[in-house]
Design an enzyme around this catalytic site. Structure first.
Site, PDB file in Angstrom:
ATOM      1  CB  SER A  43      -0.777   0.450   1.125  1.00 54.95           C
ATOM      2  OG  SER A  43       0.026  -0.329   2.121  1.00 54.95           O
ATOM      3  CD  GLU A 112      -3.011  -8.120  -2.927  1.00 57.46           C
ATOM      4  OE1 GLU A 112      -3.146  -8.258  -3.945  1.00 57.46           O
ATOM      5  OE2 GLU A 112      -2.494  -7.529  -2.610  1.00 57.46           O
ATOM      6  CD  GLU A 176      -7.556  -5.019   1.199  1.00 61.60           C
ATOM      7  OE1 GLU A 176      -6.855  -5.520   1.208  1.00 61.60           O
ATOM      8  OE2 GLU A 176      -7.836  -3.912   0.533  1.00 61.60           O
TER       9      GLU A 176
HETATM   10  O1  KIV Z   1      -0.671  -3.330   1.321  1.00 57.11           O
HETATM   11  C1  KIV Z   1      -0.822  -2.694   2.856  1.00 57.11           C
HETATM   12  O2  KIV Z   1      -0.603  -2.517   3.144  1.00 57.11           O
HETATM   13  C2  KIV Z   1      -2.083  -4.674   3.107  1.00 57.11           C
HETATM   14  C3  KIV Z   1      -2.698  -4.406   4.632  1.00 57.11           C
HETATM   15  C4  KIV Z   1      -4.223  -3.353   3.970  1.00 57.11           C
HETATM   16  C5  KIV Z   1      -3.255  -5.756   4.224  1.00 57.11           C
HETATM   17  O3  KIV Z   1      -1.736  -5.473   2.135  1.00 57.11           O
END
Ligand code: KIV
Length: 258
Positions: A43, A112, A176
């Site tokens: 993220s 993922e 998620e």
């Molecule tokens: O990339 C991320 O921060 C995540 C979390 C929000 C689970 O995958």
């Protein structure tokens, strides 16, 4: 199995697991006092670099941020997201996961997906690389971020994928944006912890992007609770600094060498 990982799994059904993301040392060192697990999430692509999606994040960027985070963590598990296109087959995944583990000294990696990457997860686990799974909305591959579990087919696929992740040896999984009742069903049906983000309090633990929790990231999601408006606090401090510099109040003698 590594003791830190087995202790984490053993908390299922005993205490809720607290997890957050961190992208740098100083933040990680504060979060470490309160968390069971800290994730260096991809993220960071949208939060720090303004990328349209996490698909643009590179392996090198993840490694550099993770090296910084590592310096701030003493006790929590540290997990690093494998970025898009770094685990397209078991061989590629193993090479890149080994590199992440070696360079960042993290405790495991997150990938993922479900059925499509099961052989990859099995390969990593066989090679002693702990894997955190991730089901529901998959930002690296989904085109929309609509919550999952309304359609019967989504429910069935997520239930099947959760069992596959468990069987493949994942030590936990992120759910998620998953419908409340589905999160409950998944959590009951697997022996490893489920960590929810937008997936209700039926999960074994929760995760949030730290920058969202403190109100630093401007994007608003329904599932994010802002615990602080850090921007206001930063503005107050910087405005005072600017004023003191302009009025020559800072630096005073106290902050100067005589
Ligand atoms: O990339 C991320 O921060 C995540 C979390 C929000 C689970 O995958």
């Amino acid at each position: 199995m590594n003791k830190k990982i087995s202790d984490f799994i053993n908390k299922k059904n005993k205490t809720k697991l607290v997890t957050l993301t961190a992208y740098s040392k100083n933040i990680a060192s504060v979060l470490d006092n309160y968390c069971d697990l800290i994730l260096v999430g991809d993220s960071l692509g949208s939060v720090l670099y303004n990328y349209k999606s996490t698909r643009e994040v590179t392996l090198n960027t993840m490694i550099e941020h993770s090296k910084s985070v590592r310096m701030g963590i003493k006790k929590s598990l540290m997990i690093v997201d494998m970025p898009h296109n770094t685990y397209r087959n078991p061989k590629e995944a193993l090479k890149n996961a080994k590199l992440i583990m070696k360079k960042t000294k993290c405790d495991g990696v997150k990938l993922e997906g479900g059925k499509k990457i099961i052989n990859t997860i099995k390969t990593l686990v066989k090679n002693n690389i702990p894997v955190m799974g991730h089901l529901g909305v998959l930002p690296q591959s989904d085109k929309t971020f609509k919550f999952k579990g309304k359609k019967q087919s989504e429910k069935e696929n997520i239930m099947k994928d959760a069992k596959l992740l468990e069987e493949a040896g994942s030590f936990c999984m992120v759910l998620e944006c998953v419908q409340t009742s589905l999160a409950k069903q998944v959590t009951k049906s697997v022996s490893i912890p489920t960590i929810g983000i937008g997936a209700s309090n039926n999960c074994d633990g929760q995760i949030l992007v730290f920058d969202d929790l403190i109100g630093l990231n401007p994007i608003k999601f329904r599932f994010v609770k802002k615990y602080l408006n850090i921007k206001t606090e930063i503005s107050k401090a910087v405005s005072k600094y600017a004023s003191e510099v302009r009025t020559r109040k800072f630096p005073s003698k106290k902050y100067s060498f005589n």
